[in-house]
Design a protein around this motif. Structure first.
Motif, PDB file in Angstrom:
ATOM      1  N   THR A 237       0.888  -1.131   0.041  1.00 13.03           N
ATOM      2  CA  THR A 237       0.038   0.276   0.070  1.00 13.03           C
ATOM      3  C   THR A 237       1.114   1.196   0.079  1.00 13.03           C
ATOM      4  O   THR A 237       0.349   2.211  -0.463  1.00 13.03           O
ATOM      5  N   LEU A 238       2.041   1.193   0.562  1.00 12.64           N
ATOM      6  CA  LEU A 238       3.095   2.413   0.570  1.00 12.64           C
ATOM      7  C   LEU A 238       3.105   3.174  -0.720  1.00 12.64           C
ATOM      8  O   LEU A 238       3.157   4.312  -0.738  1.00 12.64           O
ATOM      9  N   PRO A 239       3.335   2.321  -2.044  1.00 12.81           N
ATOM     10  CA  PRO A 239       3.565   3.277  -3.128  1.00 12.81           C
ATOM     11  C   PRO A 239       2.166   4.107  -3.399  1.00 12.81           C
ATOM     12  O   PRO A 239       2.349   5.253  -4.039  1.00 12.81           O
ATOM     13  N   MET A 240       0.967   3.737  -3.062  1.00 11.85           N
ATOM     14  CA  MET A 240      -0.095   4.554  -3.382  1.00 11.85           C
ATOM     15  C   MET A 240      -0.266   5.697  -2.618  1.00 11.85           C
ATOM     16  O   MET A 240      -1.013   6.801  -2.679  1.00 11.85           O
ATOM     17  N   LEU A 241       0.505   5.839  -1.401  1.00 10.06           N
ATOM     18  CA  LEU A 241       0.244   6.881  -0.349  1.00 10.06           C
ATOM     19  C   LEU A 241       0.442   8.393  -0.640  1.00 10.06           C
ATOM     20  O   LEU A 241      -0.222   8.930  -0.587  1.00 10.06           O
ATOM     21  N   PRO A 242       1.932   8.555  -1.460  1.00 14.31           N
ATOM     22  CA  PRO A 242       2.236   9.944  -1.805  1.00 14.31           C
ATOM     23  C   PRO A 242       1.101  10.709  -2.660  1.00 14.31           C
ATOM     24  O   PRO A 242       0.677  11.865  -2.304  1.00 14.31           O
ATOM     25  N   LYS A 243       0.693   9.951  -3.609  1.00 12.84           N
ATOM     26  CA  LYS A 243      -0.375  10.711  -4.461  1.00 12.84           C
ATOM     27  C   LYS A 243      -1.394  10.773  -4.002  1.00 12.84           C
ATOM     28  O   LYS A 243      -2.112  11.818  -4.043  1.00 12.84           O
ATOM     29  N   ALA A 244      -1.988   9.970  -2.930  1.00 12.17           N
ATOM     30  CA  ALA A 244      -3.243  10.018  -2.475  1.00 12.17           C
ATOM     31  C   ALA A 244      -3.059  11.074  -1.468  1.00 12.17           C
ATOM     32  O   ALA A 244      -4.172  11.844  -1.118  1.00 12.17           O
ATOM     33  N   LEU A 245      -2.003  11.209  -0.576  1.00  9.47           N
ATOM     34  CA  LEU A 245      -1.842  12.148   0.255  1.00  9.47           C
ATOM     35  C   LEU A 245      -1.975  13.589  -0.138  1.00  9.47           C
ATOM     36  O   LEU A 245      -2.345  14.671   0.246  1.00  9.47           O
ATOM     37  N   LEU A 246      -1.209  13.545  -1.425  1.00 12.33           N
ATOM     38  CA  LEU A 246      -0.816  15.057  -2.072  1.00 12.33           C
ATOM     39  C   LEU A 246      -2.327  15.460  -2.373  1.00 12.33           C
ATOM     40  O   LEU A 246      -2.715  16.550  -2.175  1.00 12.33           O
ATOM     41  N   GLY A 247      -3.122  14.586  -3.034  1.00  9.65           N
ATOM     42  CA  GLY A 247      -4.558  14.919  -3.591  1.00  9.65           C
ATOM     43  C   GLY A 247      -5.420  15.318  -2.511  1.00  9.65           C
ATOM     44  O   GLY A 247      -6.164  16.406  -2.582  1.00  9.65           O
ATOM     45  N   ALA A 248      -5.360  14.592  -1.553  1.00 10.81           N
ATOM     46  CA  ALA A 248      -6.133  14.748  -0.070  1.00 10.81           C
ATOM     47  C   ALA A 248      -5.872  16.109   0.513  1.00 10.81           C
ATOM     48  O   ALA A 248      -6.476  16.759   0.903  1.00 10.81           O
ATOM     49  N   ALA A 249      -4.443  16.296   0.499  1.00 13.08           N
ATOM     50  CA  ALA A 249      -4.028  17.437   1.274  1.00 13.08           C
ATOM     51  C   ALA A 249      -4.413  18.768   0.398  1.00 13.08           C
ATOM     52  O   ALA A 249      -4.886  20.008   1.001  1.00 13.08           O
ATOM     53  N   THR A 250      -4.292  18.755  -0.861  1.00 18.94           N
ATOM     54  CA  THR A 250      -4.704  19.934  -1.722  1.00 18.94           C
ATOM     55  C   THR A 250      -5.894  20.055  -1.564  1.00 18.94           C
ATOM     56  O   THR A 250      -6.686  21.367  -1.444  1.00 18.94           O
ATOM     57  N   THR A 251      -6.787  18.977  -1.585  1.00 18.57           N
ATOM     58  CA  THR A 251      -8.291  19.148  -1.499  1.00 18.57           C
ATOM     59  C   THR A 251      -8.750  19.708  -0.231  1.00 18.57           C
ATOM     60  O   THR A 251      -9.626  20.746  -0.176  1.00 18.57           O
ATOM     61  N   TYR A 252      -8.225  19.382   0.852  1.00 20.40           N
ATOM     62  CA  TYR A 252      -8.414  19.860   2.254  1.00 20.40           C
ATOM     63  C   TYR A 252      -8.355  21.324   2.166  1.00 20.40           C
ATOM     64  O   TYR A 252      -8.910  22.220   2.839  1.00 20.40           O
ATOM     65  N   PHE A 253      -7.036  21.791   1.941  1.00 18.52           N
ATOM     66  CA  PHE A 253      -6.477  23.220   1.863  1.00 18.52           C
ATOM     67  C   PHE A 253      -7.438  23.942   1.062  1.00 18.52           C
ATOM     68  O   PHE A 253      -7.777  24.910   1.635  1.00 18.52           O
ATOM     69  N   VAL A 254      -7.717  23.348  -0.071  1.00 13.68           N
ATOM     70  CA  VAL A 254      -8.614  24.509  -0.979  1.00 13.68           C
ATOM     71  C   VAL A 254      -9.952  24.543  -0.491  1.00 13.68           C
ATOM     72  O   VAL A 254     -10.451  25.704  -0.311  1.00 13.68           O
ATOM     73  N   CYS A 255     -10.662  23.548  -0.075  1.00 15.02           N
ATOM     74  CA  CYS A 255     -11.867  23.471   0.464  1.00 15.02           C
ATOM     75  C   CYS A 255     -12.168  24.219   1.523  1.00 15.02           C
ATOM     76  O   CYS A 255     -12.951  25.254   1.991  1.00 15.02           O
ATOM     77  N   ASN A 256     -11.550  23.839   2.712  1.00 19.09           N
ATOM     78  CA  ASN A 256     -11.449  24.585   4.022  1.00 19.09           C
ATOM     79  C   ASN A 256     -10.941  26.154   3.928  1.00 19.09           C
ATOM     80  O   ASN A 256     -11.856  26.829   4.523  1.00 19.09           O
ATOM     81  N   THR A 257     -10.253  26.351   3.154  1.00 19.96           N
ATOM     82  CA  THR A 257      -9.776  27.733   3.195  1.00 19.96           C
ATOM     83  C   THR A 257     -10.729  28.501   2.389  1.00 19.96           C
ATOM     84  O   THR A 257     -11.101  29.727   2.552  1.00 19.96           O
ATOM     85  N   ALA A 258     -11.360  28.061   1.264  1.00 21.09           N
ATOM     86  CA  ALA A 258     -12.293  28.741   0.321  1.00 21.09           C
ATOM     87  C   ALA A 258     -13.595  28.920   1.106  1.00 21.09           C
ATOM     88  O   ALA A 258     -14.216  29.935   1.048  1.00 21.09           O
ATOM     89  N   PHE A 259     -14.029  27.821   1.920  1.00 19.31           N
ATOM     90  CA  PHE A 259     -15.286  28.177   2.786  1.00 19.31           C
ATOM     91  C   PHE A 259     -15.104  29.445   3.577  1.00 19.31           C
ATOM     92  O   PHE A 259     -15.794  30.265   3.750  1.00 19.31           O
ATOM     93  N   ILE A 260     -13.892  29.505   4.324  1.00 19.45           N
ATOM     94  CA  ILE A 260     -13.896  30.234   5.372  1.00 19.45           C
ATOM     95  C   ILE A 260     -13.530  31.941   4.695  1.00 19.45           C
ATOM     96  O   ILE A 260     -14.110  32.878   5.018  1.00 19.45           O
ATOM     97  N   ALA A 261     -12.769  31.918   3.734  1.00 20.73           N
ATOM     98  CA  ALA A 261     -12.616  33.007   2.925  1.00 20.73           C
ATOM     99  C   ALA A 261     -13.692  33.401   2.433  1.00 20.73           C
ATOM    100  O   ALA A 261     -13.880  34.988   2.226  1.00 20.73           O
ATOM    101  N   THR A 262     -14.608  32.925   1.942  1.00 26.58           N
ATOM    102  CA  THR A 262     -15.771  33.154   1.258  1.00 26.58           C
ATOM    103  C   THR A 262     -16.668  33.781   2.275  1.00 26.58           C
ATOM    104  O   THR A 262     -17.267  35.017   2.068  1.00 26.58           O
TER     105      THR A 262
END
Length: 205
Positions: free
Chosen positions: A114-139
């Motif tokens: 499972t380890l090889p799948m993790l970097p891509k999944a973490l990058l996609g998840a972290a980007t999504t969390y950052f964009v969604c969370n900050t966009a909600f608050i900023a709006t």
């Protein structure tokens, strides 16, 4: 009915996320007492260990704590509810992104398969969390203060992007340790998380 596989782990993460939300900084562009905390690192850990549905409850509890504990002024009910809802939706979107990018499901122990799948999944998840969370608050901030959404987001949140990715990596380490029965050792991750919080304070100061 949906059954929680590990009630002890769920309660432990809920408490940790609520405690982490007390480590928060006030955003300088706002006049309504809006804050930002480091509880997302615990929420990420919960996402990896429990899945998105249970983590939505963990995140909502941390949002309530952030608006209530050590608050400079009493937060209106509508603002607290908005914070809880926006964080729950952010977690759901993050969970979908994590799965879309090949992240292993919760309960699957991290190993050489499972380890090889993790970097891509973490990058996609972290980007999504950052964009969604900050966009909600900023709006919400920009509408209440009649300011540009992009300006509000750029001045209050863009600088925090690296910390979200650092938090995702720390969450993966903590989840791997807990997965192997080292729940107490996972507490060592609190050190780097506190360092992120201290960096917030220095930057905004």
């Amino acid at each position: 009915p949906h059954v929680i596989p590990s009630p002890t782990l769920f309660i432990g993460l809920l408490v940790c996320s609520s405690l982490a939300s007390a480590f928060k900084v006030s955003l300088p562009l706002t006049t309504g007492g809006s804050t930002m905390s480091v509880s997302y690192a615990v929420d990420f850990t919960a996402l990896l260990l429990l899945g998105a549905d249970q983590t939505m409850v963990v995140a909502a509890a941390s949002a309530w704590s952030q608006c209530t504990i050590r608050a400079q002024a009493r937060s209106p009910v509508y603002r607290t509810l908005f914070s809880m809802a926006s964080l729950a939706l952010t977690v759901k979107a993050t969970g979908l992104a994590y799965t879309f990018f090949g992240g292993p499901p919760p309960g699957v122990q991290m190993n050489l398969t499972t380890l090889p799948m993790l970097p891509k999944a973490l990058l996609g998840a972290a980007t999504t969390y950052f964009v969604c969370n900050t966009a909600f608050i900023a709006t919400a901030i920009s509408l209440s203060n009649r300011q540009s959404i992009l300006k509000t987001w750029h001045q209050n949140f863009l600088w925090s992007a690296p910390s979200y990715f650092a938090g995702a990596v720390l969450a993966a380490v903590a989840a791997a340790v807990v997965d192997r029965g080292g729940s107490w050792m996972a507490a060592l991750v609190a050190g780097p998380v506190y360092l992120i919080y201290h960096t917030y304070k220095l930057y905004l100061g």
